[in-house]
Write an enzyme that holds these catalytic residues in place. Structure first.
Site, mmCIF file in Angstrom:
data_model
loop_
_atom_site.group_PDB
_atom_site.id
_atom_site.type_symbol
_atom_site.label_atom_id
_atom_site.label_comp_id
_atom_site.label_asym_id
_atom_site.label_seq_id
_atom_site.Cartn_x
_atom_site.Cartn_y
_atom_site.Cartn_z
ATOM 1 N N SER A 120 -9.476 1.519 3.499
ATOM 2 C CA SER A 120 -8.777 2.283 2.514
ATOM 3 C C SER A 120 -7.904 1.758 1.540
ATOM 4 O O SER A 120 -7.293 2.300 0.781
ATOM 5 C CB SER A 120 -8.230 3.382 3.450
ATOM 6 N N LYS A 172 0.745 -1.271 0.136
ATOM 7 C CA LYS A 172 -0.126 -0.117 0.004
ATOM 8 C C LYS A 172 0.874 0.989 0.160
ATOM 9 O O LYS A 172 2.066 1.183 0.567
ATOM 10 C CB LYS A 172 -1.172 0.017 1.151
ATOM 11 N N SER A 211 -9.559 -1.197 7.365
ATOM 12 C CA SER A 211 -9.024 -0.981 5.999
ATOM 13 C C SER A 211 -8.260 -2.287 5.305
ATOM 14 O O SER A 211 -7.992 -2.088 4.049
ATOM 15 C CB SER A 211 -7.909 0.122 5.931
HETATM 16 N N1 GLN Z 1 -12.975 3.073 7.303
HETATM 17 C C1 GLN Z 1 -12.117 3.596 8.291
HETATM 18 C C2 GLN Z 1 -11.716 5.118 8.383
HETATM 19 O O1 GLN Z 1 -12.204 5.470 7.462
HETATM 20 C C3 GLN Z 1 -10.833 2.706 8.396
HETATM 21 C C4 GLN Z 1 -9.658 3.308 7.971
HETATM 22 C C5 GLN Z 1 -8.495 2.561 8.165
HETATM 23 O O2 GLN Z 1 -8.727 1.321 8.757
HETATM 24 N N2 GLN Z 1 -7.329 3.196 7.634
HETATM 25 O O3 GLN Z 1 -11.363 5.473 9.203
#
Ligand code: GLN
Length: 482
Positions: free
Chosen positions: A152, A77, A176
């Site tokens: 994400s 990532k 994420s």
């Molecule tokens: N959807 C969650 C957020 O927007 C998770 C993000 C993540 O795990 N980086 O914070």
């Protein structure tokens, strides 16, 4: 033509001269080109990767023993630092930044002879659930290109889903890794907090962030976890005994005592078809001799607000460094004073969602509101940790849906951030309590999209997590066969 099933199989093919690292790599490079419209990759390290692959082939043919990740083709990532390569967190503010060191976890994979094929698109600074908050534009779900892959770590998920690498790394602060795995029909593992070094992972919310793994099968996830789980003096938040053997799985045959929270399945936001499949699956598990109990959990409605208060607070502080001096984009506009200078840099560099979170985080930390929001959220977090300790003194694991619905249409979440936040209801619990969690691709919806089940275990118990997962995946296979 090259075909991948799992790392073990690949290694025996290499040993038998049935394939080479170069052949495997060329196959994936082609797959990446073929799937370019999915927008999963930010950059492909073609030349680097070819050089490594050829070096590995030569060494192996000369009789050098293979290391554990020999020739394994991995995508990362765009929040994981890889020396000499661009690192942007999918943000305009870092668009020209080049990493000056390699993240420890990634280095451990490279030391074991992995090949890094490229870095993947994601939501800006890992903030989001659909991969639509990216400077590089959205990633498309390979199963239905009108839908999001989740976020994400959407690019990393699609890279594995569409066969553009063998495994990939994401980061999981509130789901994420697990939620995109769920939307894409693959495995997503978030280790417990402190298992894997965070050194070289761009911080979103430091007390929640953890590097996670996407794979097509459990063995590969387990092996990758094992390789990355080594001590690192650069991360003081790591567990003392973080090393472990995870690749030996003896899940089959064991009977487990599992629980679930009634409220998670009764939640009005949960797609009824997901609920029915999970209820049926629980019955199946019971018929197979596992003990599954329903518990009641009265804090469910608090976990999303708690997560967003604490993570935005941490983010507002972590993202302070992108000011155009220490790091980040510098505006060409003439500034009147220093405040105006910062303001121009940050206004131009950050996207809308990141700005929203920085403002929210600054608000909950501000004097006058600190006790009402930040301190209260900390108390709830402590309470959750206490509750989960009690639960895991009685149960081997906790099961939960991963997401209230399957992959949604592109553009759908954009205008309603609150609804998007609320959809994190099942994933943020594991980050709030620092426990390991995994999303297992077990089911298929009548809309033809996949969805899975989440399993969580006690902090430090990734081995049990993988063993339970092995049992559950086998039960799925058996159910499909009959
Ligand atoms: N959807 C969650 C957020 O927007 C998770 C993000 C993540 O795990 N980086 O914070």
């Amino acid at each position: 033509m090259f075909e991948f099933t799992n790392i073990q199989e690949y290694h025996s093919q290499l040993c038998n001269n049935a394939t080479t690292c170069i052949e495997a790599l060329q196959y994936y490079l082609q797959q990446i080109k073929k799937n370019q419209r999915l927008n999963a990759f930010v950059e492909v390290y073609e030349e680097d990767a070819l050089q490594t692959a050829s070096r590995l082939d030569t060494a192996r043919k000369a009789g050098k023993p293979m290391k554990r990740m020999h020739g394994v083709i991995i995508a990362i990532k765009d929040v994981i630092s890889y020396r000499g390569h661009r690192l942007t967190a999918a943000s305009a503010i870092l668009k020209d930044f080049e990493a000056i060191y390699t993240a420890t976890a990634l280095q451990y994979l490279i030391d074991e002879e992995a090949i890094i094929i490229g870095n993947c698109n994601c939501d800006e600074f890992a903030m989001g659930s659909s991969n639509e908050n990216s400077h590089y534009g959205p990633v498309l779900n390979a199963l239905d290109e009108s839908r999001v892959p989740g976020g994400s770590s959407g690019g990393s998920a699609v890279a594995v889903q569409a066969g553009m690498c063998m495994i990939s790394l994401g980061s999981d602060t509130g789901g994420s890794v697990r939620q995109p795995a769920d939307f894409c029909g693959i495995i997503g593992l978030k280790p417990g907090y402190g298992r894997i070094s965070r050194y070289g992972l761009i911080a979103y919310a430091s007390s929640f962030d953890q590097i996670g793994i996407f794979s097509t099968n459990l063995h590969d996830a387990a092996l990758t976890l094992e390789v990355m789980s080594r001590p690192d003096k650069m991360d003081s938040t790591m567990n003392k005994n973080n090393a472990g053997s995870f690749s030996i799985q003896t899940g089959a045959g064991k009977k487990y005592k599992l629980c679930y929270f009634k409220e998670t399945l009764e939640h009005p936001g949960l797609d009824p078809e997901i609920k029915n499949s999970i209820v049926k699956y629980i019955n199946e598990l019971q018929l197979n001799g596992h003990d599954i109990e329903a518990l009641s959990f009265d804090l469910l409605d608090y976990i999303v607000p708690t997560y967003y208060v604490l993570t935005t607070a941490e983010a507002s502080s972590n993202l302070g460094r992108y000011d155009g001096i220490r790091y980040g984009h510098r505006s060409k506009k003439e500034a009147q004073d220093i405040e105006n200078f910062y303001c121009n840099n940050r206004t131009e560099g950050f996207g809308q969602e990141v700005k929203r979170r920085i403002m929210l985080g600054s608000f909950v930390l501000s004097s006058g509101y600190y006790d009402d929001y930040y301190a209260k959220a900390q108390k709830i977090r402590n309470k959750l940790v206490q509750q989960i300790e009690i639960i895991f003194s009685q149960y081997d694991g906790l099961i939960m849906p991963v997401s209230p619905g399957t992959a949604f249409e592109l553009g759908k979440g954009k205008n309603d951030p609150i609804a998007t936040y609320l959809a994190d209801i099942y994933t943020v619990f594991a980050n709030l309590t620092a426990i390991p969690a995994i999303a297992l691709p077990l089911f298929s919806h009548s809309n033809n999209l996949p969805f899975g089940l989440q399993v969580m275990t006690k902090r430090g118990n990734e081995l049990t997590l993988l063993q339970i997962s092995d049992t559950l995946m086998q039960l799925k296979t058996a159910a499909f066969d009959s």
